[in-house]
Design an enzyme around this catalytic site. Structure first.
Site, PDB file in Angstrom:
ATOM      1  N   ARG A   5       0.202  -5.360   2.462  1.00 25.82           N
ATOM      2  CA  ARG A   5      -0.964  -5.983   1.826  1.00 25.82           C
ATOM      3  C   ARG A   5      -0.544  -7.250   1.086  1.00 25.82           C
ATOM      4  O   ARG A   5       0.466  -7.260   0.383  1.00 25.82           O
ATOM      5  CB  ARG A   5      -1.605  -5.004   0.828  1.00 25.82           C
ATOM      6  CG  ARG A   5      -2.092  -3.748   1.515  1.00 25.82           C
ATOM      7  CD  ARG A   5      -2.816  -2.813   0.575  1.00 25.82           C
ATOM      8  NE  ARG A   5      -3.168  -1.593   1.297  1.00 25.82           N
ATOM      9  CZ  ARG A   5      -3.765  -0.538   0.759  1.00 25.82           C
ATOM     10  NH1 ARG A   5      -4.085  -0.550  -0.531  1.00 25.82           N
ATOM     11  NH2 ARG A   5      -4.041   0.517   1.484  1.00 25.82           N
TER      12      ARG A   5
ATOM     13  N   ARG B  95       2.825  -1.984  -7.234  1.00 29.32           N
ATOM     14  CA  ARG B  95       2.026  -2.832  -6.344  1.00 29.32           C
ATOM     15  C   ARG B  95       2.948  -3.740  -5.534  1.00 29.32           C
ATOM     16  O   ARG B  95       3.313  -4.821  -5.961  1.00 29.32           O
ATOM     17  CB  ARG B  95       1.052  -3.669  -7.196  1.00 29.32           C
ATOM     18  CG  ARG B  95      -0.125  -4.236  -6.417  1.00 29.32           C
ATOM     19  CD  ARG B  95      -1.115  -4.922  -7.342  1.00 29.32           C
ATOM     20  NE  ARG B  95      -1.719  -3.995  -8.276  1.00 29.32           N
ATOM     21  CZ  ARG B  95      -2.771  -3.223  -7.978  1.00 29.32           C
ATOM     22  NH1 ARG B  95      -3.330  -3.293  -6.800  1.00 29.32           N
ATOM     23  NH2 ARG B  95      -3.265  -2.406  -8.875  1.00 29.32           N
TER      24      ARG B  95
ATOM     25  N   GLU C  77      -3.484   5.539 -10.063  1.00 30.11           N
ATOM     26  CA  GLU C  77      -3.901   5.975  -8.723  1.00 30.11           C
ATOM     27  C   GLU C  77      -2.698   6.232  -7.817  1.00 30.11           C
ATOM     28  O   GLU C  77      -1.791   5.419  -7.715  1.00 30.11           O
ATOM     29  CB  GLU C  77      -4.782   4.892  -8.091  1.00 30.11           C
ATOM     30  CG  GLU C  77      -5.217   5.266  -6.678  1.00 30.11           C
ATOM     31  CD  GLU C  77      -5.773   4.084  -5.877  1.00 30.11           C
ATOM     32  OE1 GLU C  77      -6.292   3.136  -6.503  1.00 30.11           O
ATOM     33  OE2 GLU C  77      -5.669   4.124  -4.643  1.00 30.11           O
TER      34      GLU C  77
ATOM     35  N   SER D 252      -6.304   8.074  -2.642  1.00 31.52           N
ATOM     36  CA  SER D 252      -7.715   7.738  -2.648  1.00 31.52           C
ATOM     37  C   SER D 252      -8.322   8.357  -1.396  1.00 31.52           C
ATOM     38  O   SER D 252      -7.887   8.053  -0.292  1.00 31.52           O
ATOM     39  CB  SER D 252      -7.838   6.213  -2.620  1.00 31.52           C
ATOM     40  OG  SER D 252      -9.153   5.818  -2.913  1.00 31.52           O
TER      41      SER D 252
ATOM     42  N   ARG E 110       4.691   5.244  -5.115  1.00 28.62           N
ATOM     43  CA  ARG E 110       4.123   5.671  -6.391  1.00 28.62           C
ATOM     44  C   ARG E 110       4.514   7.117  -6.721  1.00 28.62           C
ATOM     45  O   ARG E 110       4.634   7.475  -7.888  1.00 28.62           O
ATOM     46  CB  ARG E 110       2.596   5.514  -6.369  1.00 28.62           C
ATOM     47  CG  ARG E 110       2.193   4.046  -6.369  1.00 28.62           C
ATOM     48  CD  ARG E 110       0.713   3.840  -6.557  1.00 28.62           C
ATOM     49  NE  ARG E 110       0.403   2.404  -6.491  1.00 28.62           N
ATOM     50  CZ  ARG E 110      -0.801   1.893  -6.708  1.00 28.62           C
ATOM     51  NH1 ARG E 110      -1.819   2.689  -7.005  1.00 28.62           N
ATOM     52  NH2 ARG E 110      -0.999   0.591  -6.642  1.00 28.62           N
TER      53      ARG E 110
END
Length: 416
Positions: free
Chosen positions: A261, A276, A348, A351, A388
């Site tokens: 990303r 991130r 998070e 999801s 994560r």
RNA sequence: GGAGAAUUGGGUGAGCGGCUGAAACCACAUCCCUGCUAAGGAUGCGUACGGGUAACUGUACCGAGAGUUCGAAUCUCUCAUUCUCCA
């Protein structure tokens, strides 16, 4: 893609739902209008086309019977001009409609709370309570460097910022986590698949990343291929343009991939550490079901991811995303947030979304239910984001001397 | 890199200008017959969009796009994919 027929039939209902996602009702009435323009244009074209087909048939008969065809030919040619013109109008109407329709997000379910951003998400429940530390817990980047598990500088050297390198136990733990997650998911009935990391435009349109979010994607130079931002894209599109049998459903799959990303618009957020990154590992769950079964499967997926965290002894909570935080394609989403003692907050880590028939409509994934074909419901969810999870293990399992305890369930995967 | 061939409905596969939305077979569905770990028979069976309460009906689609023609799955061109042969 939203259901245009439904928009036409129940404009106020659809409009009310989409207003909650910030879609203006002007845009929707334009959409409705364009849909009607297309229908009219199609009907017009089909009338002329029907006339042409009939006359062409007649032409054959004339020829066979040796009749004079000049008069008929003139009529056909006159009609053909109208066919061409009508076709052009229809095409333009089609493009105009599609261009607009592809940018409209999914309708949120009524159970989705109103809200502007993540602060308005509603906590559903907490699982495992954070433990008390007798010292001030460190953040993961500190621990990662102390233990020699992650090298942020060398990642930057190799690529650019937001890339990192794992060494030794850090790298081994990543691999152990991936294997553990895949095995765990398989135990819950998800078939393992291994898919390409590059996909074409059509696939990304199918799941909704395109046309709206191209700036978030890495695109191959000179090719219409993109690095996947999530395994959801290739796995969901496995059955695009296909008609499944009811007996094949639900289809439950799990895949490990790297995800890429650009994180456009995330400048300044989580710049330290590996929360991130531009490239990260993720194990994904994807399911296709009948509309009747999709909530049942959704719960299975949420439980699967939550139980995975529990197995890793990681405190976490479930939150119901509000309208402002809901993704483009989701009808509703439950996020799993893991406790990070170093950051002193929940972050998070998974999801899970039910897109209902939104993606299926775009990607044309249907199933045969007796006589008629119906769009499947597609669901996707992370189980889990590997980086994560590693962060969470480091922060939750740290000792005062900076050492980190390995979760019991991972030990077999590490030969311990 | 060069030369050929192929691409048809859920599957196999015929069709090579109008009688073809597409034979046949398989799979599938319903029914009949039969009575035992199975066979036989009948019928139905592509998708999308539109019109009609419905029966039904219009249009499009035979890898994708463009062209020739009154008319294209069928002829021509471009592209994609697959296969075979040659470097």
């Amino acid at each position: 893609m939203i259901n245009l027929k439904l928009l036409q039939k129940d404009f106020d209902g659809v409009s009310a739902k989409l207003t909650r996602k910030g879609v203006s009702s002007e845009l929707l009435s334009t959409l409705k209008e364009k849909f009607e323009v297309l229908k009219t244009a199609k009907a017009e074209f089909e009338r002329y086309q029907a006339a042409r087909n009939a006359m062409s048939k007649e032409f054959g008969v004339y020829k066979r019977e040796g009749k004079d065809i000049n008069e008929l030919k003139a009529r056909i040619e006159e009609n053909n001009l109208k066919v061409d013109a009508a076709l052009e109008v229809q095409r333009e109407a089609q493009v105009a409609l599609e261009t607009l329709a592809m940018t409209v997000p999914n309708m949120p379910d009524d159970t989705v709370p109103d809200g502007a951003d993540e602060n308005d998400n509603i906590e559903i429940k907490k699982v495992l309570m954070p433990k008390e530390f007798s010292f001030t817990p460190k953040e993961h980047w500190e621990l990662a460097e102390e233990n020699g598990w992650i090298d942020f500088e060398r990642g930057v050297k190799l690529a650019t910022s937001r890339f990192s390198v794992s060494f030794g136990m850090g790298a081994r733990l990543e691999r152990a986590l991936i294997n553990f997650m895949l095995d765990f998911n398989r135990g819950r009935g998800f078939e393992e698949v291994s898919v390409p990391a590059l996909v074409n435009r059509q696939s990304l349109e199918g799941t909704g990343q395109l046309p709206k979010f191209e700036e978030d994607l890495y695109k191959m130079d000179g090719l219409d291929l993109f690095l996947i931002p999530t395994a959801e894209v290739p796995v969901t599109n496995l059955y695009s343009d296909e008609i499944l049998t009811a007996g094949e459903l639900p289809k439950k799959m799990t895949a490990y991939t790297s995800c890429f990303r650009k994180e456009a618009g995330a400048a300044g957020r989580d710049t330290r550490g590996m929360i991130r990154q531009h490239q990260f590992h993720k194990v994904e769950l994807v399911a296709m079901t009948t509309p009747e079964k999709s909530e049942e499967v959704f719960d299975e997926m949420v439980n699967c991811a939550s139980d995975l965290l529990t197995a890793l002894e990681l405190p976490h909570r479930l939150v119901n995303l509000c309208t402002g935080d809901l993704g483009f394609g989701a009808a509703h989403t439950t996020d799993l947030e893991v406790w990070l003692p170093g950051q002193d907050q929940y972050r998070e880590i998974s999801s899970i979304s039910n897109t209902r028939d939104f993606q299926a409509r775009r990607a044309k994934i249907r199933y045969k239910d007796g006589k008629k074909n119906t769009f499947v419901n597609t669901l996707n969810g992370s189980s889990l984001a590997v980086g994560r999870t590693l962060v969470a293990i480091m922060e939750n399992n740290q000792n005062e001397d900076g050492s980190i305890d390995i979760p019991e369930v991972l030990k077999p995967y590490l030969g311990m």
